[in-house]
Write an enzyme that holds these catalytic residues in place. Structure first.
Site, PDB file in Angstrom:
ATOM      1  N   VAL F  77       0.811  -1.347  -0.215  1.00  0.00           N
ATOM      2  CA  VAL F  77       0.158  -0.108   0.314  1.00  0.00           C
ATOM      3  C   VAL F  77       0.910   0.788   0.285  1.00  0.00           C
ATOM      4  O   VAL F  77       1.816   1.561   0.625  1.00  0.00           O
ATOM      5  CB  VAL F  77      -1.173   0.137   1.691  1.00  0.00           C
ATOM      6  CG1 VAL F  77      -1.519   1.557   1.365  1.00  0.00           C
ATOM      7  CG2 VAL F  77      -1.549  -1.375   0.818  1.00  0.00           C
ATOM      8  N   CYS F  78       0.737   2.363  -0.757  1.00  0.00           N
ATOM      9  CA  CYS F  78       1.728   3.625  -0.954  1.00  0.00           C
ATOM     10  C   CYS F  78       1.725   4.266  -0.117  1.00  0.00           C
ATOM     11  O   CYS F  78       0.131   4.473   0.513  1.00  0.00           O
ATOM     12  CB  CYS F  78       1.057   4.376  -1.973  1.00  0.00           C
ATOM     13  SG  CYS F  78       2.359   5.908  -2.281  1.00  0.00           S
ATOM     14  N   ILE F  79       2.157   4.306   0.708  1.00  0.00           N
ATOM     15  CA  ILE F  79       2.442   5.376   2.145  1.00  0.00           C
ATOM     16  C   ILE F  79       1.380   6.900   2.248  1.00  0.00           C
ATOM     17  O   ILE F  79       1.011   7.269   3.046  1.00  0.00           O
ATOM     18  CB  ILE F  79       3.592   5.304   2.312  1.00  0.00           C
ATOM     19  CG1 ILE F  79       2.913   6.150   4.215  1.00  0.00           C
ATOM     20  CG2 ILE F  79       4.495   6.197   2.111  1.00  0.00           C
ATOM     21  CD1 ILE F  79       4.717   5.621   5.568  1.00  0.00           C
TER      22      ILE F  79
END
Lengths: 119, 130, 103, 103, 130, 119
Positions: F77-79
């Protein structure tokens, strides 16, 4: 005049929530009432208190919450839309409440206008 | 109580129109808009439902979602009649542009030319779209 | 030159993605219609010509599960479109060197 | 017959919402372009005719803040479009009996 | 090590193309796509960025977002040059359809006709769009 | 063959996540490898463990998590996208991890193909 608002998209991804917020503020500034804002579809994400945008960006979750406190606005998150999207009481920002779609229909009945913001 | 106060009371029936312009399954709007209409039907208001543009695809017969793993909700449109939602309008131009006819639709509807639908739209008190 | 698979997932009567894909897809490429993109495959619809007009220089595929979901299995599709399932989708990705989604 | 305010928030080169709105808006209605809908107001763009052709029977507005955000303040808008801010948006909602969003 | 193993090693440069087809502000895709490009620039790969359709609006000069309350990120496109992202292509047909010219754009770009852009697209190894 | 996947939309609202999931399963069934699925934009909502769709509906959060466990898929998941949308460790479904955009670029470098699913 009493103006109801429906927001169908989450903050950040679409401009809908920004537009609705600016519109609501302008309506209040002009002396109108915004008794309720209803959040449907991805609009339920506006209530997620974990949202943490970059420091130089606006935080719509906080902005809605503050506007509601200052002007006694009922921020209603649709329960069916919220459940499937994982917006629960635990992560609900202060000022929002979870309720049913009937509150949207009521908004249409009781307000002089209903303005819809979405994708 | 003055007469105009009575007119503003809760017993006043408003005309609500629910407008569907999006295809089913690609996005959730068709399904969630239908959920609104079913709730709205419980209120004593005048309800109409309109299908224009890709919204007409929502009513296509023979939907079978088994292979995409999503819930087929097209049969729920049949429930509109049970809920006394009887004003269901489909724009003729939208059907024709998609090569569809009334026979392709899962429920009986009133097919209207744009010029007639325009008149009905302009008589509503509340228009909810998604 | 890479062999390309173009993915179009939007209805041609709602968005411009099919038009843009067809404008920028090179001769010899393949186009796979998925999700709401499958409506473009309807033979009698307004966009049928956009596809049939490119049958000579592009190869067209449509995802069967999305066709059935939308109740289009009983409709005529544009002549020459190949129907594939998810496994066929995977094969197309493998057979072409690059997949480009027209979002 | 109600006086209607039509809201269009999508670019006419991306979606069909302006076209549908113009097809179904009754003579005498108003149309307010907001968000990406403001691109339709560009005078030199492909959709300029769609709007200028309806200047006689519809009244067009565009939301200034959205015009400026997109860097269009230095471009010519279709002749006859009225620019409003958020307060003007509110006034339009109040002045018309019904607001319809073309989502 | 066999020669073909070396060819598969991490030092192989791939051609990445980032395609922008959406207008800024109405949706977040323009901003988040730009964030990807800035990260991608740190990898030793061949990077190109393409603006077609409404994506060309992302580069419009004179953006001023003060009145909509959103962050103006258009100046960040200027940083592409600092990150050595030099292959920036804009489709001529998209500009023309929107009544724009190269002078309207915030950074220098290479304006290409669709037929030329098509050739460049067909030479990429990875295409990321949003 | 190694196939990377990018999912740009959340579960339920768009079909993107469904399509990506069906595609990933089919790829694995055919003997290919799906080493990583990267979630960007609203795709980060696929990791929200609070999601609770109706009982007769599919739960994509659970489906992704199970697929990852069975086939050792790295769900990233992209931070940056997750922070602004309020997807934090507290509500992250098992099998997902939060990391940077570099992981997406790596996916493009290291896989033979990258397939993007979005709006």
């Amino acid at each position: 005049m009493k103006i109801g608002i429906l927001v169908n998209e989450g903050p950040f991804t679409h401009q809908a929530s920004d537009s609705a917020y600016r519109f609501a503020r302008a309506a209040i500034d002009k002396g109108h009432e915004v008794p309720r804002v209803f959040f449907y579809n991805d609009g339920v994400f506006n209530a997620n208190k974990l949202s943490e945008p970059q420091s130089d960006d606006r935080n719509l979750v906080v902005l809605w919450s503050e506007l509601a406190r200052e002007h006694d606005i009922d921020l209603v998150v649709c329960i069916a839309a919220a459940l499937r999207r994982g917006i629960k009481e635990d992560i609900l920002k202060e000022g929002f409440r979870i309720s049913g779609l009937g509150q949207l229909v009521e908004s249409g009945i009781e307000n002089d206008r209903l303005v819809v913001f979405g994708d | 109580m003055e007469p105009w106060e009575e007119e503003e009371g809760p017993e006043v029936v408003k005309r609500f129109m629910y407008v569907n312009r999006k295809a089913p399954y690609g996005t959730i709007y068709a399904l969630e808009n239908l959920e609104v209409v079913l709730i709205a039907a419980a209120f004593d208001q005048d309800v109409s439902v309109v299908f224009v543009d890709d919204g007409v695809y929502q009513l296509k017969k023979s939907q079978d979602t088994a292979a995409i793993g999503m819930k087929n909700f097209s049969n729920t449109y049949r429930a509109l009649d049970d809920y006394d939602v009887e004003k269901i309008y489909v724009e003729q131009e939208s059907l024709e542009a998609r090569g569809l006819t009334e026979d392709d639709l899962i429920i009986p509807v009133e097919v209207l030319a744009a010029e007639d639908l325009r008149e009905i739209m302009a008589q509503q008190d509340v228009v909810i779209s998604s | 030159m890479k062999t390309m698979l173009h993915l179009v997932n939007k209805s041609p009567t709602d968005r411009n993605s099919l038009d843009s894909c067809l404008r920028l897809a090179k001769t010899g490429s393949s186009v796979l219609l998925i999700e709401d993109g499958v409506y473009a495959a309807l033979d009698k619809a307004t966009h049928a010509d956009a596809i049939s007009g490119r049958m000579d220089d592009l190869t067209f595929y449509v995802l069967g599960p999305d066709v059935s979901a939308r109740g289009l299995a009983d409709k005529t599709l544009v002549d020459g479109i190949n129907v594939v399932d998810y496994e066929g989708f995977v094969d197309l990705v493998v057979e072409h060197e690059v997949a480009q989604s027209w979002l």
